[in-house]
Design a protein around this motif. Structure first.
Motif, PDB file in Angstrom:
ATOM      1  N   LYS A 377       0.818  -1.216   0.000  1.00  0.00           N
ATOM      2  CA  LYS A 377       0.000   0.000   0.000  1.00  0.00           C
ATOM      3  C   LYS A 377       0.852   1.266   0.000  1.00  0.00           C
ATOM      4  CE  LYS A 377      -3.807  -2.144   2.627  1.00  0.00           C
ATOM      5  NZ  LYS A 377      -3.161  -3.459   2.851  1.00  0.00           N
ATOM      6  N   ALA A 378       2.152   1.118   0.146  1.00  0.00           N
ATOM      7  CA  ALA A 378       3.040   2.276   0.255  1.00  0.00           C
ATOM      8  C   ALA A 378       3.247   2.955  -1.089  1.00  0.00           C
ATOM      9  CB  ALA A 378       4.380   1.850   0.829  1.00  0.00           C
ATOM     10  N   ARG A 379       3.378   4.288  -1.048  1.00  0.00           N
ATOM     11  CA  ARG A 379       3.644   5.071  -2.260  1.00  0.00           C
ATOM     12  C   ARG A 379       4.867   5.964  -2.114  1.00  0.00           C
ATOM     13  NH1 ARG A 379       1.027   1.665  -3.527  1.00  0.00           N
ATOM     14  NH2 ARG A 379      -0.982   1.591  -4.642  1.00  0.00           N
ATOM     15  N   LEU A 380       5.303   6.181  -0.893  1.00  0.00           N
ATOM     16  CA  LEU A 380       6.480   7.015  -0.641  1.00  0.00           C
ATOM     17  C   LEU A 380       7.556   6.183   0.032  1.00  0.00           C
ATOM     18  CD1 LEU A 380       4.798  10.277   0.715  1.00  0.00           C
ATOM     19  CD2 LEU A 380       5.724   9.893  -1.570  1.00  0.00           C
ATOM     20  N   PHE A 381       8.808   6.337  -0.448  1.00  0.00           N
ATOM     21  CA  PHE A 381       9.909   5.523   0.050  1.00  0.00           C
ATOM     22  C   PHE A 381      11.165   6.383   0.206  1.00  0.00           C
ATOM     23  CE2 PHE A 381       7.115   3.000  -2.608  1.00  0.00           C
ATOM     24  CZ  PHE A 381       6.870   1.863  -1.847  1.00  0.00           C
ATOM     25  N   ALA A 382      12.083   5.899   1.025  1.00  0.00           N
ATOM     26  CA  ALA A 382      13.412   6.508   1.156  1.00  0.00           C
ATOM     27  C   ALA A 382      14.350   5.445   1.693  1.00  0.00           C
ATOM     28  CB  ALA A 382      13.380   7.723   2.080  1.00  0.00           C
ATOM     29  N   GLY A 388      21.309   1.577   5.494  1.00  0.00           N
ATOM     30  CA  GLY A 388      20.662   0.805   4.441  1.00  0.00           C
ATOM     31  C   GLY A 388      19.220   0.452   4.731  1.00  0.00           C
ATOM     32  N   TYR A 389      18.594   1.093   5.754  1.00  0.00           N
ATOM     33  CA  TYR A 389      17.187   0.827   6.042  1.00  0.00           C
ATOM     34  C   TYR A 389      16.308   1.385   4.926  1.00  0.00           C
ATOM     35  CZ  TYR A 389      18.908   0.156  10.845  1.00  0.00           C
ATOM     36  OH  TYR A 389      19.596  -0.254  11.968  1.00  0.00           O
ATOM     37  N   VAL A 390      15.218   0.681   4.643  1.00  0.00           N
ATOM     38  CA  VAL A 390      14.227   1.153   3.683  1.00  0.00           C
ATOM     39  C   VAL A 390      13.035   1.701   4.466  1.00  0.00           C
ATOM     40  CG1 VAL A 390      12.685   0.549   1.788  1.00  0.00           C
ATOM     41  CG2 VAL A 390      14.947  -0.526   1.945  1.00  0.00           C
ATOM     42  N   PHE A 391      12.731   2.976   4.279  1.00  0.00           N
ATOM     43  CA  PHE A 391      11.573   3.589   4.923  1.00  0.00           C
ATOM     44  C   PHE A 391      10.419   3.661   3.925  1.00  0.00           C
ATOM     45  CE2 PHE A 391      15.084   5.095   7.502  1.00  0.00           C
ATOM     46  CZ  PHE A 391      14.570   5.002   8.797  1.00  0.00           C
ATOM     47  N   TYR A 392       9.213   3.443   4.418  1.00  0.00           N
ATOM     48  CA  TYR A 392       8.042   3.587   3.558  1.00  0.00           C
ATOM     49  C   TYR A 392       6.878   4.115   4.382  1.00  0.00           C
ATOM     50  CZ  TYR A 392       6.541  -1.030   5.374  1.00  0.00           C
ATOM     51  OH  TYR A 392       6.169  -2.092   6.166  1.00  0.00           O
ATOM     52  N   VAL A 394       2.644   4.725   4.867  1.00  0.00           N
ATOM     53  CA  VAL A 394       1.274   4.293   4.589  1.00  0.00           C
ATOM     54  C   VAL A 394       0.360   5.172   5.438  1.00  0.00           C
ATOM     55  CG1 VAL A 394      -0.385   2.403   4.618  1.00  0.00           C
ATOM     56  CG2 VAL A 394       2.039   1.926   4.178  1.00  0.00           C
ATOM     57  N   GLY A 395      -0.374   6.083   4.803  1.00  0.00           N
ATOM     58  CA  GLY A 395      -1.205   7.007   5.554  1.00  0.00           C
ATOM     59  C   GLY A 395      -0.344   7.877   6.442  1.00  0.00           C
ATOM     60  N   GLY A 396      -0.625   7.869   7.758  1.00  0.00           N
ATOM     61  CA  GLY A 396       0.160   8.633   8.711  1.00  0.00           C
ATOM     62  C   GLY A 396       1.202   7.804   9.423  1.00  0.00           C
ATOM     63  N   LYS A 397       1.475   6.601   8.919  1.00  0.00           N
ATOM     64  CA  LYS A 397       2.436   5.706   9.562  1.00  0.00           C
ATOM     65  C   LYS A 397       3.718   5.606   8.740  1.00  0.00           C
ATOM     66  CE  LYS A 397      -1.112   2.833  11.761  1.00  0.00           C
ATOM     67  NZ  LYS A 397      -1.661   1.464  11.935  1.00  0.00           N
ATOM     68  N   LEU A 398       4.829   5.610   9.479  1.00  0.00           N
ATOM     69  CA  LEU A 398       6.136   5.461   8.838  1.00  0.00           C
ATOM     70  C   LEU A 398       6.791   4.194   9.366  1.00  0.00           C
ATOM     71  CD1 LEU A 398       8.402   6.686   7.040  1.00  0.00           C
ATOM     72  CD2 LEU A 398       9.329   7.708   9.128  1.00  0.00           C
ATOM     73  N   TYR A 399       7.211   3.322   8.429  1.00  0.00           N
ATOM     74  CA  TYR A 399       7.844   2.055   8.782  1.00  0.00           C
ATOM     75  C   TYR A 399       9.304   2.064   8.363  1.00  0.00           C
ATOM     76  CZ  TYR A 399       3.086   0.172   9.349  1.00  0.00           C
ATOM     77  OH  TYR A 399       1.788  -0.055   9.745  1.00  0.00           O
ATOM     78  N   LYS A 409       9.492  -2.243  11.181  1.00  0.00           N
ATOM     79  CA  LYS A 409       9.161  -1.689  12.493  1.00  0.00           C
ATOM     80  C   LYS A 409       8.447  -0.361  12.312  1.00  0.00           C
ATOM     81  CE  LYS A 409      11.350  -0.185  16.818  1.00  0.00           C
ATOM     82  NZ  LYS A 409      12.647  -0.021  17.527  1.00  0.00           N
ATOM     83  N   LEU A 410       7.335  -0.165  13.030  1.00  0.00           N
ATOM     84  CA  LEU A 410       6.609   1.098  12.992  1.00  0.00           C
ATOM     85  C   LEU A 410       7.418   2.143  13.755  1.00  0.00           C
ATOM     86  CD1 LEU A 410       4.031   2.654  12.216  1.00  0.00           C
ATOM     87  CD2 LEU A 410       3.048   1.919  14.405  1.00  0.00           C
ATOM     88  N   MET A 411       7.780   3.217  13.070  1.00  0.00           N
ATOM     89  CA  MET A 411       8.632   4.233  13.686  1.00  0.00           C
ATOM     90  C   MET A 411       7.852   5.478  14.081  1.00  0.00           C
ATOM     91  SD  MET A 411      11.383   2.518  13.525  1.00  0.00           S
ATOM     92  CE  MET A 411      12.710   3.624  13.962  1.00  0.00           C
ATOM     93  N   LEU A 412       6.894   5.893  13.266  1.00  0.00           N
ATOM     94  CA  LEU A 412       6.075   7.062  13.556  1.00  0.00           C
ATOM     95  C   LEU A 412       4.627   6.735  13.226  1.00  0.00           C
ATOM     96  CD1 LEU A 412       8.247   9.920  11.947  1.00  0.00           C
ATOM     97  CD2 LEU A 412       8.149   9.316  14.372  1.00  0.00           C
ATOM     98  N   ASP A 413       3.722   7.249  14.044  1.00  0.00           N
ATOM     99  CA  ASP A 413       2.293   7.034  13.798  1.00  0.00           C
ATOM    100  C   ASP A 413       1.567   8.314  14.182  1.00  0.00           C
ATOM    101  OD1 ASP A 413      -0.216   6.127  13.330  1.00  0.00           O
ATOM    102  OD2 ASP A 413      -0.210   4.568  14.872  1.00  0.00           O
ATOM    103  N   ARG A 414       1.001   8.989  13.193  1.00  0.00           N
ATOM    104  CA  ARG A 414       0.319  10.256  13.418  1.00  0.00           C
ATOM    105  C   ARG A 414      -1.135  10.108  12.973  1.00  0.00           C
ATOM    106  NH1 ARG A 414       3.473  14.929  13.263  1.00  0.00           N
ATOM    107  NH2 ARG A 414       5.172  13.517  13.803  1.00  0.00           N
TER     108      ARG A 414
END
Length: 478
Positions: A377-382, A388-392, A394-399, A409-414
């Motif tokens: 479901k992710a559309r934004l990545f870094a 070498g971590y992959v961030f993505y 989904v909505g207000g959540k950052l994994y 791992k869930l890192m941010l949840d807004r």
């Protein structure tokens, strides 16, 4: 006889020397000491600069101003040395002016006091930095009710001060109707892309002329409202991505944009490419593109006019027709690595492909399915270039996905917010949040985080509010 004559002459000579002592009169010159001026000043263009020097005269207790000539002048610094243009500021004892010097520059300012009676000049030199609110800081492009708005986190008067709609504030006429697309800085300048097209903007004033359309930088004829969805600095030039085509501006070879380079000579065909590219701006490494028409990776080397096929892979097929590219980037992790996320059209499963890519290496490193929460479901990545971590998002959540552990791992949840921006800065991870309930004009925030090792919690470094729905940002250094 001769002895007597010599003696008489010696007496006469000595007498002459004795009399000469009274023939010279020594007058001490009037010296001027200057104080009361700081060693440096930093002002915005248009601000008032008032300086009242303290003058002390060794031979003029009255300090009669009519006896002296005063001069204030500024010389622009080039490489820290006053070798640039000269600007005459005033001819008064005190300085009281509105600063109109060109901004984003340092100046050596000379205050000179000349005694008219003797012609002797005394001077004091100090530094002056002239800026405008857009001289240095961060430019942030937002969507506000479907319209583009360019804001700025300025370093003036303090780091950071937010100015909304800096184009409107400065009276810029750059076309910006419709939705925002991108704001970019590349080796050819600063560019704003909206539904109204892509246009260069004046570095110092954000002024605009019709010839600033990027279409004027092409050899071939292009629409004046041409939109570059992405501009990227590469080794020796700039890559321009527009509607599935890639154009190359080579400053090293003095070649302007011309025909698209997403062309394969082997099959004599053009193909549509993804906006995601594996590219580095300092080293001449192969640029990796993704052919969306034929679902395959393609290799390009500037300033060639065509692409070439990738070699055979050892871990995966570069030409797997069953997958689509979600995201691709190159960074300095492990001495240079390409990260590509591929989604299977039949199963929606996402696979991460990694390729060691440098000037002399192109070697497949890994190819594994990402068993990560909601990754499909992710559309934004870094990708973090250190760990070498992959961030993505989904909505207000950052994994955060750890490639070694193969865990997310869930890192941010807004809750109630949406992540609209996700990319890397030189010193951290940048996340743009937008409050879904608005208000549209101020519901966005720009946040920067430090990424610790061993999956530690993200550490907030900076946070600024008052934006719209952020879509892009850049650093403005001059």
């Amino acid at each position: 006889m001769y002895k007597y004559i010599l003696g008489i002459l010696s007496v006469i000579a000595l007498a002459g020397c004795y009399k000469d002592k009274g023939n010279y009169t020594y007058t001490e010159l009037n010296a001027v000491s200057i104080s009361g001026i700081d060693s440096s000043y930093s002002l915005l263009q248009g601000a008032r600069l008032q300086i009242k020097p303290v003058l002390a005269f060794s031979k003029d207790a009255s300090g009669d101003t009519s006896r002296y000539r005063y001069e204030w002048l500024a010389i622009a610094k080039v490489g820290g040395v006053p070798l640039g243009d000269r600007y005459d500021l005033a001819t008064t004892r005190d300085l009281d002016i509105s600063v109109t010097l060109p901004p984003s520059k340092d100046y050596a300012v000379y205050y000179r006091v000349t005694d008219k009676a003797t012609g002797v000049m005394f001077k004091y030199v100090f530094n002056l930095t002239v800026s405008i609110v857009i001289s240095k800081g961060l430019l942030v492009l937002s969507d506000v009710n479907g319209q583009a708005r360019l804001d700025m986190l300025s370093e003036y008067p303090k780091k950071y001060t937010i100015y909304t709609d800096v184009l409107g504030m400065l009276g810029s006429t750059v076309p910006r109707n419709g939705a925002p697309v991108d704001v970019a800085v590349v080796s050819t300048g600063y560019y704003l892309s909206t539904a109204a097209g892509t246009h260069k903007i004046n570095t110092n004033t954000f002024g605009w002329l019709p010839t600033y359309s990027i279409s004027y930088e092409f050899q071939s004829r292009m629409p004046e409202n041409m939109i570059a969805q992405r501009l990227v600095t590469t080794f020796g030039g700039v890559l321009c991505y527009s509607d599935g085509n890639l154009y190359v501006y080579s400053q090293a070879y003095q070649l302007r944009y011309n025909l698209p380079v997403n062309y394969l000579a082997e099959s004599k065909e053009y193909f549509k490419i993804s906006r995601h590219m594996g590219v580095h701006n300092r080293y001449m490494i192969p640029i990796i593109l993704y052919d969306e028409t034929n679902h395959r990776f393609i290799r390009y080397t500037a300033p060639n006019s065509e692409c070439s096929l990738m070699p055979e892979g050892t871990l995966f097929n570069y030409r797997d027709p069953s997958k689509d590219l979600l995201y691709m980037t190159w960074n300095t992790y492990s001495n240079g690595m390409l990260f590509a996320l591929l989604k299977d059209r039949a199963t929606n499963k996402v696979t991460l492909a990694r390729v060691n890519a440098s000037a002399d290496v192109l070697r497949q490193n890994s190819y594994d399915e990402m068993a990560a929460t909601d990754i499909d479901k992710a559309r934004l990545f870094a990708v973090d270039p250190v760990n070498g971590y992959v961030f993505y998002a989904v909505g207000g959540k950052l994994y955060e996905y750890d490639v070694s552990l193969k865990t997310a791992k869930l890192m941010l949840d807004r809750p109630g917010s949406e992540i609209t921006l996700l990319n890397n800065a030189s010193d951290g991870l940048v996340v743009g949040f937008y409050q879904l309930a608005g208000p549209a004009e101020t519901g966005g925030s720009w946040e920067k985080y430090t990424v610790p090792p061993v999956n530690g919690p993200l550490e907030l470094k900076e946070s600024y509010q008052g934006f719209g729905k952020i879509v892009s940002w850049i650093t403005k250094s001059s």
